[in-house]
Design a protein around this motif. Structure first.
Motif, mmCIF file in Angstrom:
data_model
loop_
_atom_site.group_PDB
_atom_site.id
_atom_site.type_symbol
_atom_site.label_atom_id
_atom_site.label_comp_id
_atom_site.label_asym_id
_atom_site.label_seq_id
_atom_site.Cartn_x
_atom_site.Cartn_y
_atom_site.Cartn_z
ATOM 1 N N LEU A 41 36.551 7.331 -14.226
ATOM 2 C CA LEU A 41 35.242 6.288 -13.667
ATOM 3 C C LEU A 41 35.525 5.013 -14.515
ATOM 4 N N LEU A 42 36.104 4.359 -13.646
ATOM 5 C CA LEU A 42 36.415 2.842 -14.120
ATOM 6 C C LEU A 42 35.366 2.047 -14.081
ATOM 7 N N GLN A 43 34.892 1.380 -15.237
ATOM 8 C CA GLN A 43 34.045 0.342 -15.548
ATOM 9 C C GLN A 43 34.102 -0.833 -15.053
ATOM 10 N N ASP A 60 41.459 -0.624 -4.746
ATOM 11 C CA ASP A 60 40.280 -0.468 -3.742
ATOM 12 C C ASP A 60 40.631 0.550 -2.562
ATOM 13 N N VAL A 61 41.934 0.553 -2.465
ATOM 14 C CA VAL A 61 42.363 1.722 -1.136
ATOM 15 C C VAL A 61 42.184 3.153 -1.794
ATOM 16 N N SER A 62 42.496 3.125 -3.014
ATOM 17 C CA SER A 62 42.873 4.436 -3.642
ATOM 18 C C SER A 62 41.633 5.265 -4.496
ATOM 19 N N SER A 63 40.427 4.308 -4.597
ATOM 20 C CA SER A 63 39.229 4.802 -5.216
ATOM 21 C C SER A 63 38.278 4.726 -4.329
ATOM 22 N N PHE A 64 36.962 5.015 -4.853
ATOM 23 C CA PHE A 64 35.753 4.785 -4.196
ATOM 24 C C PHE A 64 34.764 4.196 -4.965
ATOM 25 N N PRO A 65 33.836 3.302 -4.362
ATOM 26 C CA PRO A 65 33.059 2.538 -5.438
ATOM 27 C C PRO A 65 31.667 3.631 -5.902
ATOM 28 N N VAL A 66 31.328 3.337 -7.175
ATOM 29 C CA VAL A 66 29.930 3.833 -7.493
ATOM 30 C C VAL A 66 29.091 2.803 -7.950
ATOM 31 N N GLU A 67 27.977 2.781 -7.245
ATOM 32 C CA GLU A 67 27.116 1.476 -7.241
ATOM 33 C C GLU A 67 25.693 1.869 -8.313
ATOM 34 N N ALA A 101 31.291 0.257 -10.416
ATOM 35 C CA ALA A 101 32.311 1.344 -10.959
ATOM 36 C C ALA A 101 33.101 1.614 -9.958
ATOM 37 N N ARG A 102 34.259 2.310 -10.057
ATOM 38 C CA ARG A 102 35.200 2.937 -9.238
ATOM 39 C C ARG A 102 35.579 4.287 -9.789
ATOM 40 N N MET A 103 35.678 5.261 -8.662
ATOM 41 C CA MET A 103 36.114 6.776 -9.174
ATOM 42 C C MET A 103 37.507 6.664 -8.538
#
Length: 182
Positions: A41-43, A60-67, A101-103
């Motif tokens: 979970l990237l901050q 951006d392509v390899s992860s999904f956003p966490v709002e 964040a991005r997972m």
């Protein structure tokens, strides 16, 4: 520079130094991807750093956003439980260009870092390679059944909690356990 351990931390360090033209050798024990799933979970600050390292589009392509993160603290009594406390964190309130964040799966993030490192002539990743200790002020690794000695000005142990390098340097870390009493 010699880095023992090719996880996210060791590879990011090698990439940052390599982009500055510093010579780095990374020794990574595992040749293949781990079959175990681990997520990162990237901050926002980590996302910004990875973008500056040239990994923005791939990330951006390899992860999904966490709002929004929602956490719950539960009290358990045998098989019965209830929510004791609940909180929410919205990244959108941050006055930061990366306000999410991005997972991303751990192994995919490692693959992105390695692909970027391969573009740099000053960084070499040796896989599989196992750090075994120091001899004559050189790091000793085994790779392909052979022993190899590496001289460097700096040695970094990025192997995690059970760091062989920290043990070889007789460095001790204190482990802290947190106990929650409810």
């Amino acid at each position: 520079m010699f880095v023992s351990g090719g996880g996210v931390g060791g590879l990011t360090l090698a990439l940052k130094l390599g982009l500055c033209g510093i010579s780095v050798i990374v020794a990574e024990r595992n040749r293949r991807r781990s079959p175990l799933y681990k997520g990162e979970l990237l901050q926002p600050k980590s996302i910004e750093i990875l973008h500056r390292l040239g990994l923005g589009k791939q990330l951006d392509v390899s992860s999904f956003p966490v709002e929004t993160l929602r956490t719950q603290e539960w009290n358990w009594n045998h098989n019965d439980g209830f929510i004791r406390n609940e909180s929410r964190l919205s990244y959108k309130i941050l006055a930061h260009p990366f306000n999410e964040a991005r997972m991303i799966p751990h192994e995919e993030l490692r693959d992105l870092l390695i692909a970027q490192i391969k573009k740099l002539p000053s960084v070499e990743v040796i896989r599989p390679a196992k750090f075994t200790g120091f001899q004559d002020d050189q790091a000793v690794i085994t790779t392909g059944g052979k022993e190899m000695k590496i001289s460097a000005h700096y040695y970094v142990g990025a192997e995690g909690r059970g760091s062989r390098m920290r043990k070889a340097m007789a460095l001790q870390t204190k482990r802290r356990n947190t106990i929650i009493i409810s």
